[in-house]
Design a protein around this motif. Structure first.
Motif, PDB file in Angstrom:
ATOM      1  N   CYS A  59     -13.074 -31.644  13.562  1.00 28.50           N
ATOM      2  CA  CYS A  59     -12.160 -33.195  14.118  1.00 28.50           C
ATOM      3  C   CYS A  59     -11.661 -32.967  15.431  1.00 28.50           C
ATOM      4  O   CYS A  59     -11.326 -32.257  15.995  1.00 28.50           O
ATOM      5  CB  CYS A  59     -11.338 -32.798  12.802  1.00 28.50           C
ATOM      6  N   ARG A  61      -9.996 -35.459  16.600  1.00 31.32           N
ATOM      7  CA  ARG A  61      -8.241 -35.999  16.663  1.00 31.32           C
ATOM      8  C   ARG A  61      -7.590 -35.123  16.065  1.00 31.32           C
ATOM      9  O   ARG A  61      -6.609 -35.047  16.700  1.00 31.32           O
ATOM     10  CB  ARG A  61      -8.382 -36.986  15.503  1.00 31.32           C
ATOM     11  N   CYS A  62      -8.193 -34.840  14.916  1.00 30.58           N
ATOM     12  CA  CYS A  62      -6.965 -32.883  14.730  1.00 30.58           C
ATOM     13  C   CYS A  62      -6.854 -31.786  14.815  1.00 30.58           C
ATOM     14  O   CYS A  62      -6.339 -30.702  14.754  1.00 30.58           O
ATOM     15  CB  CYS A  62      -5.803 -33.323  13.170  1.00 30.58           C
ATOM     16  N   HIS A  70     -12.697 -34.765   4.796  1.00 30.63           N
ATOM     17  CA  HIS A  70     -11.995 -34.786   6.401  1.00 30.63           C
ATOM     18  C   HIS A  70     -11.926 -35.745   6.404  1.00 30.63           C
ATOM     19  O   HIS A  70     -10.878 -36.872   6.494  1.00 30.63           O
ATOM     20  CB  HIS A  70     -12.106 -33.620   6.530  1.00 30.63           C
ATOM     21  N   CYS A  75      -8.298 -36.330   7.582  1.00 31.16           N
ATOM     22  CA  CYS A  75      -7.685 -37.595   8.537  1.00 31.16           C
ATOM     23  C   CYS A  75      -6.966 -38.114   8.737  1.00 31.16           C
ATOM     24  O   CYS A  75      -7.015 -39.180   8.039  1.00 31.16           O
ATOM     25  CB  CYS A  75      -8.840 -37.320   9.502  1.00 31.16           C
ATOM     26  N   PRO A  76      -5.795 -37.620   9.953  1.00 32.70           N
ATOM     27  CA  PRO A  76      -4.713 -39.034   9.712  1.00 32.70           C
ATOM     28  C   PRO A  76      -4.906 -40.292  10.031  1.00 32.70           C
ATOM     29  O   PRO A  76      -4.841 -41.307  10.277  1.00 32.70           O
ATOM     30  CB  PRO A  76      -3.461 -38.133  10.768  1.00 32.70           C
TER      31      PRO A  76
HETATM   32 ZN    ZN Z   1      -8.569 -35.445  11.813  1.00 30.76          ZN
END
Ligand code: ZN
Length: 203
Positions: A59, A61-62, A70, A75-76
């Protein structure tokens, strides 16, 4: 990446396609997206790695393995959007194992009154805008906030609803007037029926 991360869960819950996708009050484009999503035909990192298209399925982002589960639930970024969504009852997505198992619950959720949304229509638009935000980040380097993504989803859902309500009814076919005979009285009559409130008129 562990090989078991790529294995398909054989015991996934069944999905009611009519209730969960085809009959939802959303645009055909979003219905197709939902269909692809549940068929695991959306090119998230995990699927791209499994097809040997890329070696990095994380991912952006994270850094977690980007599975459908996810990206759209855990995912946050996604979690913040779901928490802020205007559902009457909060959607708690921690501990879920996949999207299908929670989908009917999400589609039956009602919204707080001023939202003006039709039941069941917001969740697909949220998924779509999570996907758009992900693609914007990867392919254009653009970042949008969770609030912006949620606002886009709500706006798109409302615009779709109002565009459907404003669509003009099909033109009414007017039968040709019968030829009037001479030396006789003419009586014109008409009747109308409104299905939504079951009322009839006669003149
Ligand atoms: Zn993520």
């Amino acid at each position: 990446m562990r090989t078991e991360d790529l294995e398909v869960n054989e015991e996934e819950p069944a999905l009611n396609w009519f209730k969960g996708v085809w009959n939802l009050h959303i645009s055909p484009k979003i219905k197709m997206f939902m269909w692809k999503l549940f068929q695991k035909a959306i090119p998230v990192g995990e699927i791209l790695v499994a097809r040997h298209i890329t070696t990095d399925g994380r991912c952006k982002r994270c850094g977690t393995l980007e599975s459908i589960y996810h990206l759209f639930l855990q995912c946050p970024f996604a979690r913040k959007i779901w928490r802020a969504a205007p559902f009457v009852s909060t959607f708690e997505n921690s501990g879920l194992i996949d999207l299908k198992s929670v989908w009917s619950n999400l589609c039956e959720k009602n919204y707080v009154p001023p939202t003006g949304l039709v039941s069941g229509q917001l969740a697909p638009w949220i998924l779509w805008h999570i996907w758009c935000a992900r693609n914007q980040l990867i392919f254009e380097g653009k970042t949008i906030t969770e609030e912006e993504a949620l606002t886009k989803a709500i706006t798109a859902a409302k615009e779709w609803t109002s565009s459907q309500e404003q669509r003009p009814p099909p033109p009414r076919k007017i039968p040709p007037r019968p030829q009037t005979m001479t030396n006789c009285d003419v009586l014109n009559s008409d009747a109308a029926w409104r299905a939504p409130n079951h009322t009839a008129g006669l003149g």
